[in-house]
Design an enzyme around this catalytic site. Sequence first.
Site, PDB file in Angstrom:
ATOM      1  N   GLU A 381       0.796  -1.236   0.000  1.00 57.04           N
ATOM      2  CA  GLU A 381       0.000   0.000   0.000  1.00 57.04           C
ATOM      3  C   GLU A 381       0.828   1.287   0.000  1.00 57.04           C
ATOM      4  OE1 GLU A 381      -2.778  -0.418   3.232  1.00 57.04           O
ATOM      5  OE2 GLU A 381      -4.202  -1.399   1.915  1.00 57.04           O
ATOM      6  N   GLU A 462      -6.834  -7.524  -0.927  1.00 61.66           N
ATOM      7  CA  GLU A 462      -7.478  -7.299   0.385  1.00 61.66           C
ATOM      8  C   GLU A 462      -8.861  -6.701   0.172  1.00 61.66           C
ATOM      9  OE1 GLU A 462      -5.367  -5.149   3.511  1.00 61.66           O
ATOM     10  OE2 GLU A 462      -3.448  -5.809   2.690  1.00 61.66           O
TER      11      GLU A 462
HETATM   12  C1  GAL Z   1      -4.856  -2.599   4.764  1.00 56.65           C
HETATM   13  C2  GAL Z   1      -3.482  -3.119   5.148  1.00 56.65           C
HETATM   14  C3  GAL Z   1      -3.546  -4.260   6.141  1.00 56.65           C
HETATM   15  C4  GAL Z   1      -4.531  -3.945   7.214  1.00 56.65           C
HETATM   16  C5  GAL Z   1      -5.850  -3.716   6.575  1.00 56.65           C
HETATM   17  C6  GAL Z   1      -6.970  -3.530   7.546  1.00 56.65           C
HETATM   18  O1  GAL Z   1      -4.796  -1.269   4.424  1.00 56.65           O
HETATM   19  O2  GAL Z   1      -2.792  -3.550   4.031  1.00 56.65           O
HETATM   20  O3  GAL Z   1      -2.291  -4.509   6.678  1.00 56.65           O
HETATM   21  O4  GAL Z   1      -4.118  -2.822   7.919  1.00 56.65           O
HETATM   22  O5  GAL Z   1      -5.773  -2.564   5.771  1.00 56.65           O
HETATM   23  O6  GAL Z   1      -8.184  -3.542   6.861  1.00 56.65           O
END
Ligand code: GAL
Length: 748
Positions: A381, A462
């Site tokens: 990210e 994600e």
């Molecule tokens: C993303 C990140 C993860 C975690 C997640 C929580 O932005 O890559 O490590 O923090 O959000 O939803």
Amino acid sequence: MRITESFNGNWLFRHGFQADQVSTLQDGETVTLPHSAVELPYNYFDETDYQKPFTYQKVLDWRADFEGREVSIVFDAAMADSVVYLNGQEIIAHKDGYTPFEARLTPHLVKGRNVITVKIDGSENPEIPPFGGQIDYLCYAGIYRDVWLKVASPVAIANVKIETPDALAEKKSVTARVFLANPQSLAVSGTIEAKISRKGGAEIAAASFSVSGNEASLGFSDLAGIELWDISNPALYEMTLTLKTAAGEDAVTQRFGFRTAQFTPDGFLLNGKPLKLRGLNRHQAWPHTGYAMGRRAQEKDADILKYDLACNIVRTSHYPQSKWFLDRCDEIGLLCFEEIPGWQHIGGESWQQESIANVRRMIERDWNHPSIIIWGVRINESQDNHAFYAETNRLARELDSTRQTGGVRFITNSELLEDVYTMNDFILGQEEMPGNNRGRVVLRDRVETTGITKPIPYMITEYNGHMYPTKRFDQEQRQAEHVTRHLLILNAVAGNSDISGSTGWCMFDYNTHKDFGSGDRVCYHGVLDMYRIPKFAAYAYASQGDPADKVVMQPVTFWARGERNIGGVLPLIILTNCDYVEVKFGEWAPKRVYPDRENYPHLPHPPVVLDLRSVTPEEFGTWGRVWREGTFTGYVDGKPVTTMVLPADPVPTTLEVVADDTALRAGEKDAVRVVVRVLDQCGNLLPYFEEPVSLALSGPGRIIGPVDHTLKGGATGFWIEAGDELGKLELTASTRRLPPQSVTLTVS
Ligand code: GAL
């Protein structure tokens, strides 16, 4: 021949580090590795407790078999900024907390008592990835992986890269590049005898190759009768290499598999066949011990992903994980997206050089794992950075031309330097944000997130997570929404042929820094809790598996009249891979309900949803009327295969104590999970039973963490760690209202 022995035992550990004390043994606590410098409470702790230096020391007495050989210690990992001293002399420094390093002892060893001192520093040094900004996870200090003593010939095999160039051909070939360690710069001339066999089985081919210099290439062709490595049949092979030079002999055995893996604009292909990737992100963390868990616990996580959650892929967010975990992925057929350490922040020049070195270390450590199908070579990210990411990609391709690169971003229209655009799509849930007038969007279109109109390989890495934190003991309506969000995305991914697949955020809840989570240093983002006990959302994944492997039927309810707003249990989601479910409310005639293909047309196994399409509110009674027992029966091929009875008047009936395994290994801090649950008269978890449980353990081992627990949502968990001695461990769990329960474990 080479000796590789565990070097985990008998370290002296203490807080702090003093440079003038590296040559003599100081007082300390005797510990065995893997070790966490500070064992934190379950939640509400201060993570700065471990953000400081620590010292580990150990004596190595000279042995006759060191004579004329190279002696070194291999650290599988230590967090972080390690410096190793031998008899007061610094011999190696290694900043990264996730990759191995080898401390060469030979030039400084004395023929007597040798003192090894290791300084590690848990401070979040902004010169080392992932540090420098905020991070949503903890980097627990300690020598938290295994350490090995290695005694090898002065010319030895340092690494091997095995490739299977035409894996899909009838007759297959294997090539290997062999890299030699030759620290004394001896002239090398000799032979490598190479042998290929089925893992633990018969020899398939053998040949001898000559070697001169520090690198050699060898190969086999026309291999017949080879099985492909696949998720359903993870066939593994071994290459054993025996190096013979004037300096002596050395041998290594390296596992590998024959498979192809390719992300295309039309989806992912394993061995040339389309496979929709369905998985979760995993941190390598546990309550109390943090990162410091050995083989069994690492393997168990892989097993949970594969067998309990029916996933076919895991992302090792956000760093290279234990070799025990990756080996297990190879063994059980769980695909893996591995990435370099980092979280949103990109540091300065030396930080970036360290990160580029992490690409090399990760790939050189893991390039033979058939389970790994993609290298993540961006800081998770982070913003675009052309020069930095051009280099991480270049290096990854140079080191390993057989795998594609990815780089996980959340920004849109980012510069694509990788082979696969890997995107964290957190659009679902943004409808709740002020000013958002798009309504509910499940996933964005690929062209919208990438800004690239031509077809490109694309994967969702994600979703959900912080958009909808949910506890295992949250009200069932919230959990039903949690389940729904996971299902909606799985459905959208399944229905979209240009998305290779997805890994949801995330496998289990995890401890985190103060800037994240629920204020108690926990991010409740998992489909499992920290003990790996399932929330309802776990069954959104589990139910996508084949009923021939495991029948799943989980109604998303605590089955009570007044748990939900207004009352009742409708609409009721039943997560299942059955063909249909019959639901019976008290003495009413059963209702047969089929999977909801209307709302989830693309899922392999849509949930069965009992709502006003199939029942009237009257049939389920209304507020103030008698609440009745619910009986659920799942059918496959017309036959009842599973039944669950949810009583109208649940009462605590059984204290259930289950250990994942009962045979432990002595001498390796072998740790097994135990789950304690309070069940009703029909064997269901009592979701709001919160009384204390006391644990007692006798025998050669310990309970990790406290021996007094309160149940959280009717359950708790912990790990029992075996000691060095053989014997029996007797665990007893007691509560006030139910008969105590015991479990016996054997340490051998
Ligand atoms: C993303 C990140 C993860 C975690 C997640 C929580 O932005 O890559 O490590 O923090 O959000 O939803």
